[in-house]
Design an enzyme around this catalytic site. Structure first.
Site, PDB file in Angstrom:
ATOM      1  N   HIS A 210       0.733  -0.975  -0.023  1.00 33.90           N
ATOM      2  CA  HIS A 210       0.036   0.137   0.098  1.00 33.90           C
ATOM      3  C   HIS A 210       0.874   1.100   0.034  1.00 33.90           C
ATOM      4  O   HIS A 210       2.007   1.182   0.530  1.00 33.90           O
ATOM      5  CB  HIS A 210      -0.821   0.098   1.203  1.00 33.90           C
ATOM      6  CG  HIS A 210      -1.927   0.789   1.360  1.00 33.90           C
ATOM      7  ND1 HIS A 210      -1.664   2.388   1.786  1.00 33.90           N
ATOM      8  CD2 HIS A 210      -3.418   0.867   1.328  1.00 33.90           C
ATOM      9  CE1 HIS A 210      -2.750   3.024   1.803  1.00 33.90           C
ATOM     10  NE2 HIS A 210      -3.686   2.286   1.557  1.00 33.90           N
TER      11      HIS A 210
ATOM     12  N   ASP B 232       3.121  -3.934   8.309  1.00 35.11           N
ATOM     13  CA  ASP B 232       1.946  -3.503   8.100  1.00 35.11           C
ATOM     14  C   ASP B 232       0.793  -4.328   8.286  1.00 35.11           C
ATOM     15  O   ASP B 232       0.425  -5.167   7.305  1.00 35.11           O
ATOM     16  CB  ASP B 232       1.888  -2.616   6.507  1.00 35.11           C
ATOM     17  CG  ASP B 232       0.446  -2.377   6.175  1.00 35.11           C
ATOM     18  OD1 ASP B 232      -0.178  -2.385   7.270  1.00 35.11           O
ATOM     19  OD2 ASP B 232       0.484  -1.530   5.177  1.00 35.11           O
TER      20      ASP B 232
ATOM     21  N   GLN C  22      -4.420  -5.015   7.363  1.00 37.20           N
ATOM     22  CA  GLN C  22      -5.534  -5.695   6.909  1.00 37.20           C
ATOM     23  C   GLN C  22      -5.298  -7.388   7.595  1.00 37.20           C
ATOM     24  O   GLN C  22      -5.801  -8.231   7.162  1.00 37.20           O
ATOM     25  CB  GLN C  22      -5.218  -6.158   5.599  1.00 37.20           C
ATOM     26  CG  GLN C  22      -5.362  -4.642   4.619  1.00 37.20           C
ATOM     27  CD  GLN C  22      -6.903  -4.208   4.533  1.00 37.20           C
ATOM     28  OE1 GLN C  22      -7.683  -4.813   4.729  1.00 37.20           O
ATOM     29  NE2 GLN C  22      -7.049  -2.937   4.155  1.00 37.20           N
TER      30      GLN C  22
ATOM     31  N   LYS D 210     -10.418   0.597  10.553  1.00 34.66           N
ATOM     32  CA  LYS D 210     -10.688  -0.816   9.732  1.00 34.66           C
ATOM     33  C   LYS D 210     -11.149  -1.928  10.679  1.00 34.66           C
ATOM     34  O   LYS D 210     -11.423  -3.123  10.192  1.00 34.66           O
ATOM     35  CB  LYS D 210      -9.295  -1.094   9.027  1.00 34.66           C
ATOM     36  CG  LYS D 210      -8.968  -0.194   7.762  1.00 34.66           C
ATOM     37  CD  LYS D 210      -7.755  -0.677   7.205  1.00 34.66           C
ATOM     38  CE  LYS D 210      -7.119   0.210   6.241  1.00 34.66           C
ATOM     39  NZ  LYS D 210      -7.781   0.859   5.108  1.00 34.66           N
TER      40      LYS D 210
ATOM     41  N   CYS E 141      -4.612   2.544  -3.552  1.00 33.20           N
ATOM     42  CA  CYS E 141      -3.467   2.763  -3.013  1.00 33.20           C
ATOM     43  C   CYS E 141      -2.213   1.962  -3.130  1.00 33.20           C
ATOM     44  O   CYS E 141      -1.466   1.610  -2.222  1.00 33.20           O
ATOM     45  CB  CYS E 141      -3.621   3.288  -1.557  1.00 33.20           C
ATOM     46  SG  CYS E 141      -4.624   4.548  -1.263  1.00 33.20           S
TER      47      CYS E 141
HETATM   48  C1  LIG Z   1      -2.530  -2.709   3.713  1.00 30.52           C
HETATM   49  C2  LIG Z   1      -2.851  -1.139   4.074  1.00 30.52           C
HETATM   50  N1  LIG Z   1      -2.039  -0.458   4.695  1.00 30.52           N
HETATM   51  C3  LIG Z   1      -1.971   0.529   5.231  1.00 30.52           C
HETATM   52  C4  LIG Z   1      -3.238   1.455   5.106  1.00 30.52           C
HETATM   53  C5  LIG Z   1      -3.323   2.689   5.467  1.00 30.52           C
HETATM   54  O1  LIG Z   1      -4.041   2.903   6.682  1.00 30.52           O
HETATM   55  P1  LIG Z   1      -4.590   4.309   6.967  1.00 30.52           P
HETATM   56  O2  LIG Z   1      -5.220   4.927   5.811  1.00 30.52           O
HETATM   57  O3  LIG Z   1      -5.941   3.959   8.011  1.00 30.52           O
HETATM   58  O4  LIG Z   1      -3.513   4.995   7.507  1.00 30.52           O
HETATM   59  C6  LIG Z   1      -4.181   0.472   4.495  1.00 30.52           C
HETATM   60  C7  LIG Z   1      -5.612   1.121   4.375  1.00 30.52           C
HETATM   61  O5  LIG Z   1      -5.841   2.164   3.933  1.00 30.52           O
HETATM   62  C8  LIG Z   1      -3.813  -0.688   3.864  1.00 30.52           C
HETATM   63  O6  LIG Z   1      -4.962  -1.328   3.545  1.00 30.52           O
END
Ligand SMILES: Cc1ncc(COP(=O)(O)O)c(C=O)c1O
Ligand SMILES: Cc1ncc(COP(=O)(O)O)c(C=O)c1O
Lengths: 423, 158, 423, 158
Positions: C135, C212, C215, C238, C378
């Site tokens: 991401h 990370d 998910q 999430k 993203c």
């Molecule tokens: C795999 C992953 N990493 C990072 C993020 C970033 O999370 P956030 O936008 O809540 O900071 C997301 C979701 O947008 C994600 O799905």
């Protein structure tokens, strides 16, 4: 005709909007909340706005095309527009952060993240000018910026009365100065600084001015154009809004030049493994799924404040501050730290009780249900400058009443009794 | 209110064994970051015995009284005895009111029992005791990794 | 005995906890929310926890000694302890941020904010290793770190099936590698990566591993000790929690070494105009008045998830994923992007419809009340790698039902009709 | 659903005047950052007249159809006439359904009227039109600060 304080009927109606104000503390004492300088209470309208969003429209804004995502994006951007309007700004100039601290860090990191060669980039020989009355949030980020870059931190001193000593401004603010960061209203002294004058002086030497408006935006009418500063930071939780939301306002053309700070989703233009390009402001500074419900809650808070009228909020708090200062003046064993009249002064009133430590003063007040803050209020250098380790601070908001000031003063009179000091 | 026992006001007004004295084996300086309260504390050891605890305490009545009680309770005692007092004080202060304290063990420390019901003040009462543990460590009085000590030291920053 | 998916009675009870699930969209269509990968919906328990805090205990935590401040501090720290417990961590190892993006930026800035000479400090000749499936939140911060420091960014490639291609790991992960940052579960492919194996490989070369877990934490039992990584990031929104709250978990001894990132109030030890010293973790990383209500809301979310049982949440979502993948396999005009079985796979299922752009697919689904995400989610480099500009993604949570998967598939069948492509 | 008029599907399947042709006065490349859609667009001017608009559009049916309609509506027209069409399209698309569009002015563009009710898709429909404005600017067809243009360009990043 100047705006009038709230009448007692108006005040009763306002107080009815804040559920927490009916509770009691410490074995049934009615809550007298005089710690709004730390964080304010929230009216039902703000809580309802957040809840309505979660129960009916919740989705990630700017991330989808479906019905809920559309609604969430619209609610989020409408909140931005309302908040911008509240400070006389354009919506595109309002960046959402988690608190004013993040806002100021965003600004401070810009000067080290900017490319070498950018006019924003600072380094050895450059200076950052702050004041001796800053909250740590508008002090430590600049110390750290100087540590990262080799620039030098200087500061405007404070007089014994708790005003900025501008006598040597000419030698402090020079063409070496790249940033002048200062508070609009002190969270300890209550002092309201001459923002326009300082912003103009900064502009005259080519420095960027950064205003900490945490203690002004919640309490007086603020218009970014009138103030003439370049960047301005404030927190939602101090202005009847939710926790977890802050704002950085910036002049459009300056924001356009600032490099990103937090990076990630939705602040990009294109991303390749080899490198990325970034979106225009304000998106450039809003990486990740944002504080959606909190932005919406803050939108409701500014509409609530607009409903009250910021001129009346200011008049009301000024009247209460006058009452508070007069009561303290009657007590020779109390020393007010900061201006003793309401002129250019907000509703944060810190004081020292002769021979009794602030922790002990606060404890006695708390025992009477009167909630004030004790300590250095995140302005440790200021306390050192004024010769106290810690102080006790009462701070006001629109929902406070003259009766609460009386209750505070009555509770305060218990302090010399308990600690057997002269009164 | 029961927080401010007469005994506490007494100790705060006229702290026992206050001031910084020589000779000493270690001196430490501890700060409470939320209010800026400070204590400078020295220990002077004679083998296993604490010959002197001297200190300069800048703070609220609770922190000054607690330092005064500390000095009174441990001076002239062995390290092992001091540990027993420390552990009992620590247990009482962090018990949220569950542990009423044993006057036989902590002496005047019992007057601080009410502090346990005010979580924000527990730090004030512990400041001197944590400085004391730190000073003992620096004086080499015990292995650095001893557990009661390191848990106290962590709380210094909370 | 492996955990079972939720029964239909259990599912009905769960759904009744989520007020938004009863609403309709686009002229009365029942909401089928399949965009939990972007953000999840919130149970009443979370909304109530936030509201209860605001209506009864609101004050700034760690900033005062009065009754409300005590209660607020306790509620905030209890939430931290519950969240830490949820991932098998100690409370002192959990840092609150506004979202996972901030968490990862906090980690990335540490390597440029560390003093020259610190083992953490990276520079020219050093390498940061990520993967091609990240991401943007776990990609752009590392690009920017490399830009600031002169270090080199490298990445582990992705196979056509959407798995990490570890063939050349030995030449990518070397003693030049200072950081290995990778996702636990891909938000596009659903792929669950071998976290333990990669963390061990990183440790073997002395690199710090950053996971990370955005998910994974919401969808499967996660225990930081089992994973063996050094730092781990996730977002509250999430995982049934409020917006505006995220977590960075770190091994206690590593957190202890990390320099501050955001600086200001309550992360300090002492402040003088000439310089400051900093508090121990986690306070060192929590500058400013925190996301108090949101932390408390997230505490309620993890207790809610614990009530469901993460093993059952996982079993349930796996069953639904299986149903979804089987349905898509029946439709030759659909290509799933990522693994086509549930093995080492989460409930994010992205796909491409032959000849129809993802925006158009999403629009048809939305018209049926089925809310999915379209675009690059993203993860633009991943999409480029797999030869698509954009994809459509259905993603699951505990409250989804087999009937919703059927509704999704039925709506999907309208796509080839409307766009007159082969089906 | 009324978003996908037959006319849109038609334009999307067989976009008019598609492809990149020479000669041209300016070429621009615009991207929609949320979905990665791209358009490369060229203009060829003959004094005040738009001799050719050629483009390569990688995107959804709305963005491809919109580029096709753009090319159809402005080719062979004067800059002033093209401005009228652009302004009418922009007004209709950003009206949230308030402005139904005038077929006399925007021709097949009327088929995109339904887009205005889907805010997330407005960007798709505008992508080509913003690229077109940008290309005209780069070709020096107008003073850079002209207002309708700069407001469009800003929206590119929203
Ligand atoms: C795999 C992953 N990493 C990072 C993020 C970033 O999370 P956030 O936008 O809540 O900071 C997301 C979701 O947008 C994600 O799905
Ligand atoms: C003057 C001033 N500046 C900055 C801050 C920091 O605000 P926050 O903690 O919401 O980031 C505060 C309040 O704590 C303040 O009173």
């Amino acid at each position: 005709m100047p705006a009038a304080p709230f009448t007692s009927e108006e005040l009763a109606a306002i107080r009815a909007d804040f559920p927490i104000l009916t509770r009691t503390v410490r074995d049934g004492k009615p809550l007298v909340y005089l710690d709004s300088g730390a964080t304010s209470q929230k009216p039902r309208a703000v809580l309802d706005a957040e809840r309505d969003f979660y129960e009916h429209h919740n989705a990630a804004p700017h991330r989808g095309a479906h019905a809920l995502a559309e609604e969430a994006t619209e609610a989020y951007e409408d909140a931005r527009a309302d908040i911008a309007g509240f400070i006389g700004a354009g919506a595109g100039e309002v960046v959402f952060t988690k608190n004013a601290t993040e806002s100021i860090n965003l600004a401070a990191y810009a000067f080290s993240n900017a490319d070498h060669g950018s006019p924003l980039r600072i380094g050895e020989g450059d200076e950052v000018l702050i004041t001796e009355m800053e909250h740590h949030a508008n002090l430590v980020p600049w110390q750290e910026l100087c540590r990262r870059t080799g620039a030098t931190l200087r500061w405007i001193p404070v007089t014994d009365e708790g005003r900025l000593d501008l006598t040597d401004l000419g030698s402090l603010l020079t063409d070496r100065t790249k940033v002048l960061a200062f508070t609009h209203a002190s969270n300890v002294l209550g002092t309201v600084n001459p923002a326009r004058e300082l912003a103009d002086a900064a502009r005259a030497v080519g420095a960027i001015s950064v205003l900490d408006a945490c203690q002004s935006v919640p309490h007086l009418p603020v218009d970014v154009t009138d103030l003439g500063v370049d960047l301005l930071a404030f927190s939602g939780h101090k202005m009847l809004g939710p926790t977890g939301i802050g704002v950085l306002w910036g002049r459009a053309d300056l924001l356009e030049q600032l490099p990103p700070f937090l990076t990630g989703g939705s602040m990009i233009e294109t991303v390749r493994m080899e490198g990325s390009t970034y979106a225009a402001p304000p998106q450039r500074f809003e990486a990740g799924v944002p504080m959606t419900a909190q932005a919406i809650g803050l939108g409701a808070a500014v509409r609530y404040l607009q409903g009250l009228g910021m001129d009346r909020v200011h008049a009301h708090e000024t009247a209460l501050t006058g009452q508070l200062l007069a009561g303290l003046a009657d007590r020779p064993w109390v020393r007010v730290i900061g201006p003793t009249t309401t002129e250019n002064r907000g509703g944060a009133v810190a004081f020292d009780v002769d021979g009794v430590h602030a922790h002990d003063v606060g404890q006695i007040l708390d025992d009477s249900g009167v909630e004030v803050r004790v300590g250095h209020h995140c302005a440790w250098p200021l306390h050192r400058r004024l010769g106290v380790t810690a102080s006790t601070r009462a701070s006001l908001a629109a929902y406070n009443t003259p009766g609460e000031i009386d209750a505070f003063l009555a509770a305060l009179d218990r302090v010399p009794q308990v600690f057997e000091v002269a009164s | 209110m029961d927080l401010y026992q007469e005994l506490i006001i007494e100790h705060a007004k006229r702290p026992h064994r206050a001031g910084l004295r020589a000779p000493f084996d270690a001196e430490v300086h501890h700060v409470n970051p939320t209010c800026g309260d400070e204590v400078t504390l020295r220990v002077d050891l004679d083998g296993d015995t604490i010959r002197d605890v001297s200190y300069d305490s800048l703070g609220c009545s609770i922190s000054v009284a607690s330092a005064s009680i500390l000095a009174e309770q441990v001076t002239g005692h062995t390290l092992a005895e001091a540990d027993v007092v420390h552990d009992a004080m620590h247990a009482m202060l962090t018990s949220r009111g569950q542990d009423a304290g044993d006057e036989e063990v902590i002496g005047d420390g019992i007057a601080l029992a009410g502090v346990a019901r005010y979580p924000a003040r527990v730090k004030c009462a512990l400041l001197g005791w944590m400085a004391f543990q730190d000073a003992l460590n620096q004086a080499g009085a015990r292995p650095a990794a001893e557990s009661s000590t390191s848990s106290s030291l962590k709380e210094q920053h909370v």
